[in-house]
Motif scaffolding. Structure first.
Motif, PDB file in Angstrom:
ATOM      1  N   ILE A  11       0.843  -1.214   0.114  1.00  0.00           N
ATOM      2  CA  ILE A  11      -0.104  -0.043  -0.076  1.00  0.00           C
ATOM      3  C   ILE A  11       0.919   1.357   0.106  1.00  0.00           C
ATOM      4  O   ILE A  11       0.465   2.270  -0.621  1.00  0.00           O
ATOM      5  CB  ILE A  11      -1.008   0.131   1.076  1.00  0.00           C
ATOM      6  N   ALA A  12       2.203   1.312   0.850  1.00  0.00           N
ATOM      7  CA  ALA A  12       2.669   2.316   0.944  1.00  0.00           C
ATOM      8  C   ALA A  12       3.582   2.818  -0.394  1.00  0.00           C
ATOM      9  O   ALA A  12       3.589   3.724  -0.819  1.00  0.00           O
ATOM     10  CB  ALA A  12       4.046   2.157   2.091  1.00  0.00           C
ATOM     11  N   GLU A  13       4.033   1.673  -0.951  1.00  0.00           N
ATOM     12  CA  GLU A  13       4.343   1.676  -2.380  1.00  0.00           C
ATOM     13  C   GLU A  13       3.676   2.249  -3.458  1.00  0.00           C
ATOM     14  O   GLU A  13       4.003   3.142  -4.195  1.00  0.00           O
ATOM     15  CB  GLU A  13       5.148   0.246  -2.800  1.00  0.00           C
ATOM     16  N   GLN A  14       2.330   1.918  -3.291  1.00  0.00           N
ATOM     17  CA  GLN A  14       1.420   2.298  -4.462  1.00  0.00           C
ATOM     18  C   GLN A  14       1.206   3.748  -4.098  1.00  0.00           C
ATOM     19  O   GLN A  14       0.717   4.712  -5.132  1.00  0.00           O
ATOM     20  CB  GLN A  14       0.124   1.478  -4.487  1.00  0.00           C
ATOM     21  N   LEU A  15       0.689   4.097  -2.938  1.00  0.00           N
ATOM     22  CA  LEU A  15       0.554   5.370  -2.603  1.00  0.00           C
ATOM     23  C   LEU A  15       1.714   6.391  -3.082  1.00  0.00           C
ATOM     24  O   LEU A  15       1.436   7.492  -3.583  1.00  0.00           O
ATOM     25  CB  LEU A  15       0.251   5.597  -1.228  1.00  0.00           C
ATOM     26  N   ALA A  16       2.905   5.879  -2.737  1.00  0.00           N
ATOM     27  CA  ALA A  16       4.072   6.831  -3.123  1.00  0.00           C
ATOM     28  C   ALA A  16       4.101   6.998  -4.668  1.00  0.00           C
ATOM     29  O   ALA A  16       4.382   8.043  -5.247  1.00  0.00           O
ATOM     30  CB  ALA A  16       5.326   6.128  -2.778  1.00  0.00           C
ATOM     31  N   ARG A  27      -2.352 -11.391  -4.699  1.00  0.00           N
ATOM     32  CA  ARG A  27      -0.754 -10.588  -4.515  1.00  0.00           C
ATOM     33  C   ARG A  27      -0.861  -9.073  -3.774  1.00  0.00           C
ATOM     34  O   ARG A  27      -1.937  -8.557  -4.115  1.00  0.00           O
ATOM     35  CB  ARG A  27      -0.146 -10.355  -6.019  1.00  0.00           C
ATOM     36  N   PRO A  28       0.069  -8.982  -2.717  1.00  0.00           N
ATOM     37  CA  PRO A  28      -0.224  -7.660  -2.062  1.00  0.00           C
ATOM     38  C   PRO A  28      -0.469  -6.386  -3.121  1.00  0.00           C
ATOM     39  O   PRO A  28      -0.969  -5.431  -2.626  1.00  0.00           O
ATOM     40  CB  PRO A  28       1.017  -7.673  -1.419  1.00  0.00           C
ATOM     41  N   GLU A  29       0.190  -6.292  -4.321  1.00  0.00           N
ATOM     42  CA  GLU A  29       0.084  -5.331  -5.048  1.00  0.00           C
ATOM     43  C   GLU A  29      -1.517  -5.105  -5.538  1.00  0.00           C
ATOM     44  O   GLU A  29      -1.963  -3.933  -5.734  1.00  0.00           O
ATOM     45  CB  GLU A  29       0.899  -5.380  -6.268  1.00  0.00           C
ATOM     46  N   ALA A  85      -3.233  -3.419  -2.901  1.00  0.00           N
ATOM     47  CA  ALA A  85      -2.721  -1.977  -2.783  1.00  0.00           C
ATOM     48  C   ALA A  85      -3.494  -1.066  -3.743  1.00  0.00           C
ATOM     49  O   ALA A  85      -3.919   0.101  -3.769  1.00  0.00           O
ATOM     50  CB  ALA A  85      -1.262  -1.855  -2.946  1.00  0.00           C
ATOM     51  N   ASN A  86      -4.007  -1.797  -4.982  1.00  0.00           N
ATOM     52  CA  ASN A  86      -4.533  -0.985  -6.093  1.00  0.00           C
ATOM     53  C   ASN A  86      -6.027  -0.434  -5.483  1.00  0.00           C
ATOM     54  O   ASN A  86      -6.348   0.507  -5.684  1.00  0.00           O
ATOM     55  CB  ASN A  86      -4.759  -1.793  -7.336  1.00  0.00           C
ATOM     56  N   LEU A  87      -6.586  -1.651  -4.876  1.00  0.00           N
ATOM     57  CA  LEU A  87      -7.903  -1.170  -4.230  1.00  0.00           C
ATOM     58  C   LEU A  87      -7.725  -0.034  -3.391  1.00  0.00           C
ATOM     59  O   LEU A  87      -8.662   1.112  -3.192  1.00  0.00           O
ATOM     60  CB  LEU A  87      -8.624  -2.360  -3.680  1.00  0.00           C
ATOM     61  N   VAL A  88      -6.811  -0.189  -2.325  1.00  0.00           N
ATOM     62  CA  VAL A  88      -6.719   0.932  -1.557  1.00  0.00           C
ATOM     63  C   VAL A  88      -6.254   2.242  -2.068  1.00  0.00           C
ATOM     64  O   VAL A  88      -7.091   3.308  -1.565  1.00  0.00           O
ATOM     65  CB  VAL A  88      -5.525   0.363  -0.266  1.00  0.00           C
ATOM     66  N   CYS A  89      -5.615   2.155  -2.771  1.00  0.00           N
ATOM     67  CA  CYS A  89      -5.103   3.526  -3.525  1.00  0.00           C
ATOM     68  C   CYS A  89      -6.387   4.073  -4.297  1.00  0.00           C
ATOM     69  O   CYS A  89      -6.408   5.425  -4.291  1.00  0.00           O
ATOM     70  CB  CYS A  89      -3.920   3.351  -4.395  1.00  0.00           C
TER      71      CYS A  89
END
Length: 261
Positions: free
Chosen positions: A23-28, A227-229, A232-236
């Motif tokens: 999540i941190a990676e996708q937000l960044a 996959r964690p990514e 992260a797409n949903l959260v972003c």
């Protein structure tokens, strides 16, 4: 659709590994300034150094132990004296596995502090800035077990259910300020946490961990673990302007695993 979070400040709990880190990676990558938060300073420093950053972005870390609520309270209050947050991701490590009859009242109290009180305290601190700015996004990382309890995760079942019902109550009061709060209901994802749970199951059942994983994959209609990514797409998206009319919801991300509506 391109998500642009330029100028937004995000605080991401449990972000040294797994779903939180993704999540941190996708937000960044979407332009946000990210504060990662977890227990290991060494790992957090590595995460910050690997986050996408342009000349206008600033990332940092905050060392906290969610399982020590007294110490967490001191550190998170100090953080908010000098920082404001537009996007808050409430995420912590999970409590210990085990059935309801195996757990003591102290176990439930510790899980209450970990999963509920940390999120409520952090949210209350973040809301002051969000309400002044008339914009904010709060996402609670929860579990599909709040809808269909897993008998080996009694602590998680109970306290995450408390969190999501609290979030629904909060949503009714903050929507007028253009602040949303949503819960993501986590299915099976390829993280260290699920590997640990699989190992515990395997030991208890006297079978290889690979068989436990294979059974999990078979139980998911998509026939794989997430996959964690993907998470992260949903959260972003929920953190973006595009999701401004979505609030007070529980959104499963589980490859179709939940059977309930």
């Amino acid at each position: 659709m391109k998500i642009n979070l330029k100028g937004k400040n995000a605080l991401v709990g449990g972000s040294s590994k797994g779903i939180g880190r993704a999540i941190a990676e996708q937000l960044a990558a979407s332009g946000a300034n990210v504060t990662v938060m977890a227990r290991s300073e060494m790992v957090l420093n590595e995460v910050v150094n690997q986050l996408t950053a342009n000349s206008e972005q600033k990332h940092q870390y905050l060392v906290v132990d969610f399982s020590n609520f007294t110490d967490f309270t001191v550190k998170i209050k100090e953080y908010f004296k000098n920082n404001s947050v537009d996007i808050l991701i409430n995420n912590t490590q999970g409590p210990s596995a085990g059935g309801a009859l195996e757990k003591s009242i102290d176990d439930y109290q510790a899980a209450f502090d970990l999963l509920f009180k940390c999120a409520v305290l952090t949210t209350n601190l973040a809301l002051s800035h969000m309400q002044k700015k008339k914009w904010g996004r709060i996402i609670n990382v929860a579990s599909i077990s709040v809808r269909e309890p897993l008998n080996y995760l009694s602590l998680s079942n109970s306290l995450r259910a408390a969190l999501v019902t609290w979030a629904k109550s909060v949503s009714l009061d903050i929507a007028v300020d253009n602040i949303t709060i949503n819960n993501t209901l986590t299915g099976y994802f390829d993280t260290e946490r699920i590997a640990q749970l699989n190992a515990q199951k395997a030991k208890k059942m006297g079978i290889p961990a690979s068989e436990v994983r294979a059974a999990l994959e078979e139980s998911v209609p998509a026939k794989r673990i997430g996959r964690p990514e993907e998470y992260a797409n949903l959260v972003c998206f929920l953190a973006s302007e595009q999701a401004s009319y979505i609030t007070g919801t529980n959104i499963p991300i589980d490859g179709g695993l939940l059977k309930s509506f």
